[in-house]
Design a protein around this motif. Structure first.
Motif, PDB file in Angstrom:
ATOM      1  N   VAL A 112      15.179  27.321 -19.650  1.00 11.45           N
ATOM      2  CA  VAL A 112      13.821  27.760 -19.339  1.00 11.45           C
ATOM      3  C   VAL A 112      12.916  26.524 -19.289  1.00 11.45           C
ATOM      4  O   VAL A 112      13.208  25.503 -19.926  1.00 11.45           O
ATOM      5  N   PRO A 113      11.791  26.594 -18.561  1.00 10.24           N
ATOM      6  CA  PRO A 113      10.906  25.418 -18.452  1.00 10.24           C
ATOM      7  C   PRO A 113      10.389  24.905 -19.793  1.00 10.24           C
ATOM      8  O   PRO A 113      10.163  23.701 -19.949  1.00 10.24           O
ATOM      9  N   ASP A 114      10.195  25.796 -20.766  1.00  9.54           N
ATOM     10  CA  ASP A 114       9.594  25.372 -22.034  1.00  9.54           C
ATOM     11  C   ASP A 114      10.397  24.310 -22.763  1.00  9.54           C
ATOM     12  O   ASP A 114       9.836  23.553 -23.565  1.00  9.54           O
ATOM     13  N   GLU A 115      11.717  24.221 -22.515  1.00 10.27           N
ATOM     14  CA  GLU A 115      12.510  23.215 -23.223  1.00 10.27           C
ATOM     15  C   GLU A 115      12.117  21.803 -22.809  1.00 10.27           C
ATOM     16  O   GLU A 115      12.437  20.836 -23.521  1.00 10.27           O
ATOM     17  N   PHE A 116      11.434  21.671 -21.692  1.00  9.59           N
ATOM     18  CA  PHE A 116      10.948  20.360 -21.243  1.00  9.59           C
ATOM     19  C   PHE A 116       9.428  20.280 -21.325  1.00  9.59           C
ATOM     20  O   PHE A 116       8.877  19.359 -21.906  1.00  9.59           O
ATOM     21  N   TRP A 117       8.751  21.284 -20.770  1.00 10.31           N
ATOM     22  CA  TRP A 117       7.310  21.198 -20.567  1.00 10.31           C
ATOM     23  C   TRP A 117       6.500  21.430 -21.833  1.00 10.31           C
ATOM     24  O   TRP A 117       5.324  21.052 -21.876  1.00 10.31           O
ATOM     25  N   GLN A 118       7.081  22.061 -22.853  1.00  8.28           N
ATOM     26  CA  GLN A 118       6.341  22.302 -24.095  1.00  8.28           C
ATOM     27  C   GLN A 118       6.833  21.423 -25.239  1.00  8.28           C
ATOM     28  O   GLN A 118       6.419  21.628 -26.383  1.00  8.28           O
TER      29      GLN A 118
END
Length: 545
Positions: A58-64
């Motif tokens: 999911v994007p959150d593993e990078f963006w958050q």
């Protein structure tokens, strides 16, 4: 005569003491050996686990996490709308930012440090090592820390169950836990859900379950507080456990005065001060998180599912082939674990009431479920080996496929984008795909000119379309409108194969040539394609005028 008797008595006592100490050393030797063996196995297993997960989830593993940390450490990187709304805390990415700074100070934050080491290996081992070469050390370091933390939680869980039950039950619980495909898939990812799960598992090891010898009120409450700081939803799973502890405690006043109040106060004050420093104003992130996601219902902008989704799809998927063992274990397990069933049911139930649902949201209760699975396997006799073999084979297949194949293109493509950092022609990269489809500066680590399509939620409820929505509706129109003349055109386009078919005319008109073709997934869905391409534009003389 009396003196001789006393001396003889004392001599015998000294010999008895020596024999007792010798016996204790003999008894503790096998235990020490077992502790070291289990610890070594956990560390090796999770490190291998870490390097065999080369896909995106999911994007959150990078963006958050790492993207925010990169911005904190190097002053460039992107902050998503959540950080502008003040609903995310800085403590978790601050840990990675500190690592990045240390790597930078010792000149180990460059991708070339790895290239010389792995170059020869890549010639023989293909995909696996080639992906490792082109990913910076700063990407693997946070993930390795996650893996080591998970290894410690695995180790503690094994000895907890051995204390509560016996070695046989502990062995099969440990086996079930390590077999879990979803734990393999998530534990080393830089997700707050992964940290939440690891800390929850560690806290359980110090929780006052009946017959627990490792119980420590301060330790487990401190870990619970830390998990809540990282992700506030952790409170849901621990609420029934905290109530159970309070009900069982004889000296309730001392528990409140010496544990609940001091630890709770620190859990409020420390993150508030840290967040206020980085936000530049007084802010209480946990309240903002609750207000925006729950009270205002803005989490629903990122997709909604029916109330029964976790029961019919989410929970069966994350528990996977363990499901029959878990259901049997609910009836076979000891009464002392009923409070864990209450925690699991409450956690899944509360999340079912929220409109936005994801698999990772209920990941923290998965270690609890493994205790019930282990109880089932330990009681099986005739079919135990067959059941264990089937469990291992099915989970291994899912773990390797999701870790090494499914959605790996998002990471692989960033290695090629990173190569543009050394292009003297000053490349300009456009990620012409749904927002946050790939990592960003955290995986490039150079101030390359890049742009991606925004997908800011419509917080005003005015029904406005996001930039991603407009692009997906008509990518050709969006490109021609956003880049009306040749001078402004990006030098490189990163697109999914499903988008390529819609903009073939645009690519031909502007002299774009396909330079990279990367596999992404066998299951394209919505705006996500099966392959990712990089197109490079051959600049015309008038572009430089």
């Amino acid at each position: 005569m009396e003196t001789l008797r006393q001396r003889s008595h004392f001599a015998r006592n000294e010999e008895d003491v020596k024999l007792e100490k010798s016996q204790k050393r003999k008894d503790s030797s096998p235990l020490r050996t077992e502790v070291l063996r289990v610890a070594a196995f956990c560390v090796i297993f999770r490190v291998v686990n870490c390097f065999l997960v080369q896909s995106s989830f999911v994007p959150d593993e990078f963006w958050q996490s790492v993207e925010v940390a990169h911005r904190m450490a190097f002053n460039y990187g992107h902050l998503t709308w959540e950080w502008k709304e003040g609903i995310r805390g800085f403590i978790y990415p601050l840990c990675f930012a500190a690592i990045y700074k240390i790597l930078h100070w010792i000149h180990c934050d460059s991708v070339y440090l790895l290239e010389s080491v792995f170059f020869i290996l890549s010639l023989y081992s293909g995909m696996f090592w080639s992906n490792m070469i082109l990913l910076p050390l700063q990407i693997w370091t946070p993930r390795l820390l996650h893996a080591l933390a998970t290894a410690f939680a695995d180790f503690k869980l094994f000895f907890l169950v051995q204390e509560l039950e016996n070695r046989d039950v502990a062995k099969w619980t440990f086996f079930c836990h390590l077999c879990s495909w979803f734990t393999w898939y998530c534990c080393s990812r830089t997700l707050t859900n992964s940290v939440e799960t690891t800390i929850t598992c560690l806290a359980l090891c110090y929780f006052p379950l009946p017959a627990s010898k490792t119980y420590s009120s301060k330790k487990y409450l401190s870990l619970v507080a830390l998990a809540i700081i990282v992700r506030p939803t952790t409170l849901i799973v621990w609420l029934p456990l905290l109530m159970y502890h309070f009900w069982q405690e004889k000296n309730k006043l001392r528990l409140i005065a010496q544990d609940y109040i001091p630890i709770g106060a620190l859990a409020l004050v420390i993150p508030t001060i840290i967040d206020s420093i980085f936000y530049g104003k007084w802010i209480f992130v946990h309240f903002n998180f609750l207000k925006v996601n729950v009270l205002d219902g803005k989490a629903g902008f990122f997709g909604t599912e029916p109330w029964h989704w976790y029961l019919t799809e989410g929970f069966p998927v994350i528990i996977g082939p363990h499901a029959p063992l878990f259901l049997c274990g609910c009836f076979l397990a000891s009464r002392r674990y009923r409070i864990l069933l209450v925690a699991i049911a409450l956690f899944v139930g509360v999340h079912s009431l929220l409109p936005h649902k994801e698999l990772r949201f209920i990941y923290p209760v998965l270690p609890f479920c493994m205790i019930f699975c282990g109880a089932t396997l330990a009681r099986m006799r005739a079919w135990r080996r067959a059941a264990a073999a089937g469990l291992l084979a099915s989970n291994l297949l899912m773990a390797l496929y999701t870790g090494l194949i499914h959605q790996r293109g998002a990471l692989d493509i960033m290695s090629h984008v990173h190569a543009l950092c050394h292009d003297v022609s000053q490349p300009d990269v456009l990620f012409a795909m749904s927002c946050h489809s790939t990592p960003y500066y955290s995986h490039v680590h150079c101030p390359l000119k890049m742009r991606f399509l925004q997908c800011l939620p419509d917080l005003s409820h005015a029904g406005n379309l996001t930039e991603t929505d407009r692009f997906n509706d008509d990518p050709l129109l969006w490109l021609r409108t956003s880049y009306p003349n040749a001078r402004s055109l990006p030098t490189h386009l990163v697109v999914f194969d499903i988008t390529e078919k819609k903009i073939t005319e645009y690519l031909r008109e502007n002299d774009y040539t396909k330079t990279t073709d990367i596999f992404h997934t066998h299951f394209p869905d919505g705006g996500v394609g099966g392959r990712i391409f990089i197109y490079e534009r051959h600049r015309q003389p008038q572009d430089h005028v």
